[in-house]
Design an enzyme around this catalytic site. Structure first.
Site, PDB file in Angstrom:
ATOM      1  N   GLY A  13       4.647  14.761  -2.027  1.00 10.66           N
ATOM      2  CA  GLY A  13       4.742  14.748  -0.565  1.00 10.66           C
ATOM      3  C   GLY A  13       4.019  15.885   0.143  1.00 10.66           C
ATOM      4  N   LEU A  95       0.550  -3.027  -3.257  1.00 16.59           N
ATOM      5  CA  LEU A  95       1.272  -3.797  -2.244  1.00 16.59           C
ATOM      6  C   LEU A  95       0.803  -5.248  -2.285  1.00 16.59           C
ATOM      7  CD1 LEU A  95       1.051  -1.141   0.575  1.00 16.59           C
ATOM      8  CD2 LEU A  95       3.139  -1.859  -0.621  1.00 16.59           C
ATOM      9  N   HIS A 111      -6.940   8.668  -0.005  1.00 11.65           N
ATOM     10  CA  HIS A 111      -7.303   8.565  -1.416  1.00 11.65           C
ATOM     11  C   HIS A 111      -8.179   9.765  -1.786  1.00 11.65           C
ATOM     12  CE1 HIS A 111      -8.119   6.735  -5.250  1.00 11.65           C
ATOM     13  NE2 HIS A 111      -9.393   7.013  -5.062  1.00 11.65           N
ATOM     14  N   GLU A 144      -5.884  -5.845   0.928  1.00 12.37           N
ATOM     15  CA  GLU A 144      -5.244  -6.297  -0.318  1.00 12.37           C
ATOM     16  C   GLU A 144      -5.822  -5.626  -1.559  1.00 12.37           C
ATOM     17  OE1 GLU A 144      -4.991 -10.481  -0.968  1.00 12.37           O
ATOM     18  OE2 GLU A 144      -4.285 -10.807   1.085  1.00 12.37           O
ATOM     19  N   GLU A 176      -7.584  17.040   2.225  1.00 11.46           N
ATOM     20  CA  GLU A 176      -6.669  15.934   2.563  1.00 11.46           C
ATOM     21  C   GLU A 176      -5.702  16.357   3.654  1.00 11.46           C
ATOM     22  OE1 GLU A 176      -4.832  13.638  -0.617  1.00 11.46           O
ATOM     23  OE2 GLU A 176      -6.201  14.515  -2.067  1.00 11.46           O
TER      24      GLU A 176
HETATM   25  C1  GAR Z   1      -2.848  12.714  -3.004  1.00 16.52           C
HETATM   26  O1  GAR Z   1      -3.899  13.395  -3.607  1.00 16.52           O
HETATM   27  C2  GAR Z   1      -3.290  11.352  -2.504  1.00 16.52           C
HETATM   28  O2  GAR Z   1      -4.601  11.356  -2.017  1.00 16.52           O
HETATM   29  C3  GAR Z   1      -3.169  10.515  -3.758  1.00 16.52           C
HETATM   30  O3  GAR Z   1      -1.974  10.930  -4.338  1.00 16.52           O
HETATM   31  C4  GAR Z   1      -1.777  12.322  -4.038  1.00 16.52           C
HETATM   32  C5  GAR Z   1      -0.386  12.483  -3.488  1.00 16.52           C
HETATM   33  O4  GAR Z   1      -0.074  13.848  -3.334  1.00 16.52           O
HETATM   34  N1  GAR Z   1      -3.204   9.109  -3.469  1.00 16.52           N
HETATM   35  C6  GAR Z   1      -3.784   8.211  -4.240  1.00 16.52           C
HETATM   36  O5  GAR Z   1      -4.293   8.474  -5.304  1.00 16.52           O
HETATM   37  C7  GAR Z   1      -3.761   6.789  -3.700  1.00 16.52           C
HETATM   38  N2  GAR Z   1      -4.624   5.955  -4.458  1.00 16.52           N
HETATM   39  P1  GAR Z   1       1.067  14.281  -2.342  1.00 16.52           P
HETATM   40  O6  GAR Z   1       2.327  13.514  -2.766  1.00 16.52           O
HETATM   41  O7  GAR Z   1       1.216  15.749  -2.569  1.00 16.52           O
HETATM   42  O8  GAR Z   1       0.648  13.947  -0.943  1.00 16.52           O
END
Ligand code: GAR
Length: 207
Positions: A13, A95, A111, A144, A176
């Site tokens: 999170g 999903l 991502h 999708e 991010e």
């Molecule tokens: C993040 O790096 C996000 O971009 C990735 O999971 C991590 C979650 O970290 N998402 C994916 O890979 C989706 N395909 P967080 O729980 O610390 O935000």
């Protein structure tokens, strides 16, 4: 009026935290109204609770292989909280078409790669193995297909000769945490990119 947003998480999170922090600003156009997790043990739930945000853990394991009945429960929770936008933030479940169609144009994902490069898992290891000079992260509307859909924003970082998957991941994650709040602000205010501060949106481009 602020757009009511739900964040869906499965784990740590940290992106959720960046959205909570950004949304605390009075002029931010979205309110984090609900945090949902498919994993009752997700550490991210505690971050939401600490911020006084309602949380719900809807464990997919209670639904066995019935993905749609799990998502019907998610969907009902989103509706009962009058949610207008959904942000996937490390939500690690595919999903089904039913749920994606219900939230088409109103569901975002982040991502850790410069899509369309490296959808799926282990993006940092794969970027290093491919020898790319630039890596980064992408925000996009959810369709999708996993880690696909119209791109809203991207942030790039250089790949260094000394990088390990961990050092590269840390540099991407820092981006991010800037990109997702800027993206949500832009989408919530329904204008790309005017309403948010120009500096925060300089890395966004129109879909
Ligand atoms: C993040 O790096 C996000 O971009 C990735 O999971 C991590 C979650 O970290 N998402 C994916 O890979 C989706 N395909 P967080 O729980 O610390 O935000």
């Amino acid at each position: 009026m602020k757009t009511r947003v739900a964040i869906l998480i499965s784990g740590r999170g940290s992106n959720l935290q960046s959205l909570i922090t950004a949304a605390a600003a009075r002029q931010y156009p979205a309110e984090i109204a609900l945090v949902l997790s498919n994993n009752p043990a997700a550490p991210g739930l505690a971050r939401a609770e600490a911020a006084g945000i309602p949380t719900l853990a809807i464990d997919h394991r209670r639904h066995g292989r019935d993905r749609q009945s799990h998502e019907a429960e998610l969907h009902a929770a989103l509706q009962s909280h009058a949610i207008g936008l959904v942000c996937l933030a490390g939500y690690m479940r595919l999903l089904s078409p039913f749920f994606v169609a219900a939230w088409q144009g109103a569901m975002l994902n982040i991502h850790p790669s410069l899509l369309p490069a490296f959808p799926g898992l282990n993006t940092h290891e794969r970027a290093l193995a491919a020898g790319v000079a630039l890596h980064g992260c992408t925000t996009h509307f959810v369709t999708e297909t996993m880690d696909d859909g119209p791109i809203i924003g991207q942030a790039a970082v250089p790949v260094l000769a000394s990088d390990t998957p961990e050092t590269l991941a840390a540099r991407v994650l820092a981006q991010e945490h800037k990109l997702y709040p800027a993206t949500l602000a832009a989408v919530a205010s329904a204008t790309l990119p005017a309403p948010a501060p120009a500096a925060a949106l300089s890395h966004l481009r129109r879909v």
